[in-house]
Write a protein that holds these residues in place. Structure first.
Motif, short mmCIF file in Angstrom:
data_model
loop_
_atom_site.label_atom_id
_atom_site.label_comp_id
_atom_site.label_asym_id
_atom_site.label_seq_id
_atom_site.Cartn_x
_atom_site.Cartn_y
_atom_site.Cartn_z
N SER A 28 -19.54 53.06 1.22
CA SER A 28 -21.13 51.97 0.48
C SER A 28 -20.94 50.50 0.72
CB SER A 28 -20.64 51.96 -1.30
OG SER A 28 -20.86 53.17 -1.77
N ASP A 29 -20.01 49.81 1.46
CA ASP A 29 -19.86 48.79 1.73
C ASP A 29 -18.81 48.86 2.90
OD1 ASP A 29 -19.44 48.61 -1.29
OD2 ASP A 29 -17.46 48.08 -0.95
N PRO A 30 -19.93 47.34 3.94
CA PRO A 30 -19.86 47.08 5.16
C PRO A 30 -17.98 47.38 5.24
CG PRO A 30 -20.40 45.32 3.86
CD PRO A 30 -20.78 46.21 3.14
N GLY A 73 -6.29 49.03 2.78
CA GLY A 73 -5.32 49.28 1.99
C GLY A 73 -6.01 50.06 0.53
N PHE A 74 -6.98 49.04 -0.16
CA PHE A 74 -7.20 49.24 -1.37
C PHE A 74 -8.22 50.62 -1.51
CE2 PHE A 74 -6.44 44.18 -0.90
CZ PHE A 74 -5.22 44.10 -1.38
N TYR A 75 -7.49 50.78 -2.87
CA TYR A 75 -9.13 51.67 -3.57
C TYR A 75 -9.82 51.26 -4.29
CZ TYR A 75 -6.11 55.71 -1.72
OH TYR A 75 -4.83 56.61 -0.95
N SER A 76 -11.16 51.32 -4.61
CA SER A 76 -12.48 50.84 -4.58
C SER A 76 -11.88 51.15 -6.91
CB SER A 76 -13.66 51.84 -4.77
OG SER A 76 -13.45 52.96 -4.70
N HIS A 77 -12.05 50.64 -7.36
CA HIS A 77 -11.67 50.61 -8.89
C HIS A 77 -10.41 50.14 -9.54
CE1 HIS A 77 -15.23 52.77 -10.60
NE2 HIS A 77 -15.24 53.72 -9.02
N PHE A 78 -9.49 50.63 -8.16
CA PHE A 78 -8.54 49.23 -8.32
C PHE A 78 -8.38 48.46 -6.97
CE2 PHE A 78 -8.16 53.88 -9.56
CZ PHE A 78 -7.34 54.29 -10.55
N ASP A 79 -9.15 47.69 -6.52
CA ASP A 79 -8.90 46.93 -5.62
C ASP A 79 -8.84 45.43 -6.44
OD1 ASP A 79 -9.42 45.62 -3.94
OD2 ASP A 79 -10.99 46.30 -1.89
N PRO A 80 -7.81 45.02 -5.74
CA PRO A 80 -6.87 43.45 -6.19
C PRO A 80 -8.22 42.62 -6.77
CG PRO A 80 -5.68 44.17 -5.02
CD PRO A 80 -6.20 45.37 -5.33
N THR A 81 -8.78 42.41 -5.19
CA THR A 81 -9.96 41.74 -4.36
C THR A 81 -11.45 41.75 -5.26
OG1 THR A 81 -10.49 42.59 -2.74
CG2 THR A 81 -8.52 42.14 -1.92
N GLY A 82 -11.44 42.93 -6.13
CA GLY A 82 -12.88 42.99 -6.77
C GLY A 82 -13.52 43.00 -5.71
N GLU A 83 -13.50 43.18 -4.48
CA GLU A 83 -15.05 43.35 -3.32
C GLU A 83 -15.22 44.59 -3.45
OE1 GLU A 83 -12.57 42.13 0.60
OE2 GLU A 83 -12.28 40.20 -0.05
N GLN A 84 -14.85 45.68 -3.65
CA GLN A 84 -15.38 46.73 -3.51
C GLN A 84 -16.72 47.58 -4.70
OE1 GLN A 84 -12.68 50.38 -1.59
NE2 GLN A 84 -11.47 48.74 -2.01
N THR A 85 -17.50 47.88 -4.00
CA THR A 85 -18.34 47.82 -5.16
C THR A 85 -17.84 49.49 -6.30
OG1 THR A 85 -19.81 49.74 -3.31
CG2 THR A 85 -20.87 47.42 -4.06
N PRO A 86 -18.25 50.19 -6.78
CA PRO A 86 -17.32 51.27 -7.41
C PRO A 86 -17.99 52.25 -6.57
CG PRO A 86 -19.25 50.15 -9.28
CD PRO A 86 -19.30 49.72 -7.63
N PHE A 87 -16.87 53.68 -6.87
CA PHE A 87 -17.01 54.51 -5.19
C PHE A 87 -17.05 54.67 -4.00
CE2 PHE A 87 -18.16 55.51 -10.20
CZ PHE A 87 -17.75 56.55 -10.34
N ASN A 88 -16.65 52.89 -3.79
CA ASN A 88 -17.07 53.90 -2.62
C ASN A 88 -15.83 54.18 -1.64
OD1 ASN A 88 -17.26 52.64 0.25
ND2 ASN A 88 -15.38 50.59 -0.01
#
Length: 299
Positions: free
Chosen positions: A124-126, A160-175
Motif C-alpha cells: 500500500s505504501d511507496p 525490516g518492519f511489519y505493518s501494525h508493528f512498525d516503531p516508525t509508524g510510517e506504514q499504513t494498515p495491512f501494508n
C-alpha cells in the motif's frame, strides 16, 4: 550438592502440593504439566548451583521480556521444536508429503483484506526498493489443483518492519499483508516491495539473551504464508530467500529444506516461482488454524 536432591521426599511433596496434585478439582493434565515444568527448573537449579540472586535476575528478565516473548520463543528454538514434534507425530501416524511446515512467528495480523485476481499488489505504501514478483500453484497430494484455496501472505518492508508493528509508524494498515482467494486452478500471482531481513530490537530482551548466548538475533529476507482450503490440511510455512547471507543462519530456526527458493534477480526486481502442496485433511481440526493468540485488526 547432592544431584538427587530434587528426588528427596521433602521436595517431591512440595511439588505435589504446588501443582495441586494432592487436591481434588482443577485440570488434571495441567497439574501434571505444571509439576513437571517446576521440577525441571528445580533440576537446573541444582545441576548448575544457581544462587537465589541468579534466580531473581532470571525472573526480572522474564518480567522485562514482555512483548518480546514472541521473539524469544523462536530464538531459543521452541517454536521450531514444535514443528519437529508435529513432523514426528505425522510420521508415526503415516502422514507424509506436502510442503514443509515452519514457524509462524509473532507478527501475523488477522483481518487482512481478502482480494482475488492475478498480479495482486500487497504493498500500500511507496518504497524505494525493488519489486518482488511471486507466482505458483497450490496443489494436492496427487498433483490436483486445489479449489477454494485462500493464501495468506505477510512480510516486512525494505527496512525490516511489519505493518501494525512498525516503531516508525510510517506504514499504513495491512501494508504487505493480504488474503488472496485463488482461482479454481489453484494458481496465484502477487507483487510487493522486496522485503528485507531484520534483527530483534537492539538492547531489548531478545537481543540481550542472544548476546549472552554468543548468538545473533538476525533473520534473512523471507515471506510468510498460511494456505487454507476445504478438504485440506491448513499449512503454516514461509520461504527464506536462498541467496540471502543468513538463509542458513536464521536466529529463529525457520530455514527448512524445500523452503529456500533463490530469486531470479533482474536489476532491482526479484522473481520467485514457488508451488505449495497440501495434505488432505483427516478431520475438521486439520482444516482449522492453531489456537495461538494473534493480533487482530479491521481492514
Amino acid at each position: 550438592m547432592n544431584k538427587n536432591f530434587v528426588q528427596t521426599d521433602a521436595v517431591q511433596q512440595l511439588l505435589d502440593r504446588a501443582a495441586g496434585i494432592d487436591r481434588e478439582g482443577g485440570d488434571k493434565r495441567l497439574k501434571g504439566v505444571a509439576r513437571d515444568l517446576v521440577e525441571a527448573v528445580m533440576q537446573v537449579i541444582v545441576k548448575y548451583d544457581v544462587t537465589e540472586g541468579e534466580l531473581w535476575q532470571a525472573i526480572k528478565f522474564l518480567q522485562e521480556g514482555g512483548e518480546e516473548f514472541g521473539l524469544i520463543v523462536p530464538g531459543i528454538g521452541l517454536e521450531h521444536f514444535m514443528d519437529l514434534v508435529t513432523d514426528e507425530r505425522d510420521r508415526e501416524a503415516g502422514r507424509t508429503g506436502g510442503t514443509p511446515r515452519t514457524i509462524e512467528g509473532p507478527l501475523y495480523v488477522e483481518g487482512a483484506p481478502l482480494v482475488e485476481g492475478d498480479d495482486v499488489n500487497l504493498t500500500s505504501d511507496p518504497d524505494d526498493t525493488g519489486t518482488l514478483y511471486m507466482t505458483g500453484q497450490v496443489k494436492g497430494p496427487d498433483g490436483e489443483p486445489v479449489q477454494g484455496a485462500i493464501l495468506h501472505v505477510w512480510h516486512a518492508n525494505s527496512k525490516g518492519f511489519y505493518s501494525h508493528f512498525d516503531p516508525t509508524g510510517e506504514q499504513t494498515p495491512f501494508n504487505n499483508r493480504r488474503r488472496i482467494k485463488l482461482r479454481e486452478d489453484g494458481r496465484y500471482s502477487f507483487r510487493s516491495k522486496l522485503p528485507s531481513g531484520y534483527s530483534v530490537p537492539p538492547g531489548g530482551a531478545a537481543d540481550r539473551l542472544m548476546k549472552v548466548l554468543g548468538r545473533h538475533g538476525n533473520r534473512p529476507a523471507h515471506v510468510h504464508f498460511f494456505v487454507e482450503a476445504p478438504g485440506y490440511r491448513t499449512l503454516t510455512t514461509q520461504i527464506n530467500f536462498g541467496d540471502d547471507p543468513l538463509a542458513q543462519d536464521d536466529f529463529a530456526f525457520a530455514t527448512r529444506e524445500g523452503l529456500l527458493p533463490t530469486p531470479n534477480r533482474q536489476g532491482e526486481n526479484a522473481f520467485v516461482a514457488f508451488d505449495f502442496e497440501l495434505q488432505r485433511a483427516a478431520s475438521a481440526d486439520d482444516e482449522a488454524f492453531s489456537t495461538r493468540p494473534r493480533a487482530i485488526a479491521e481492514a
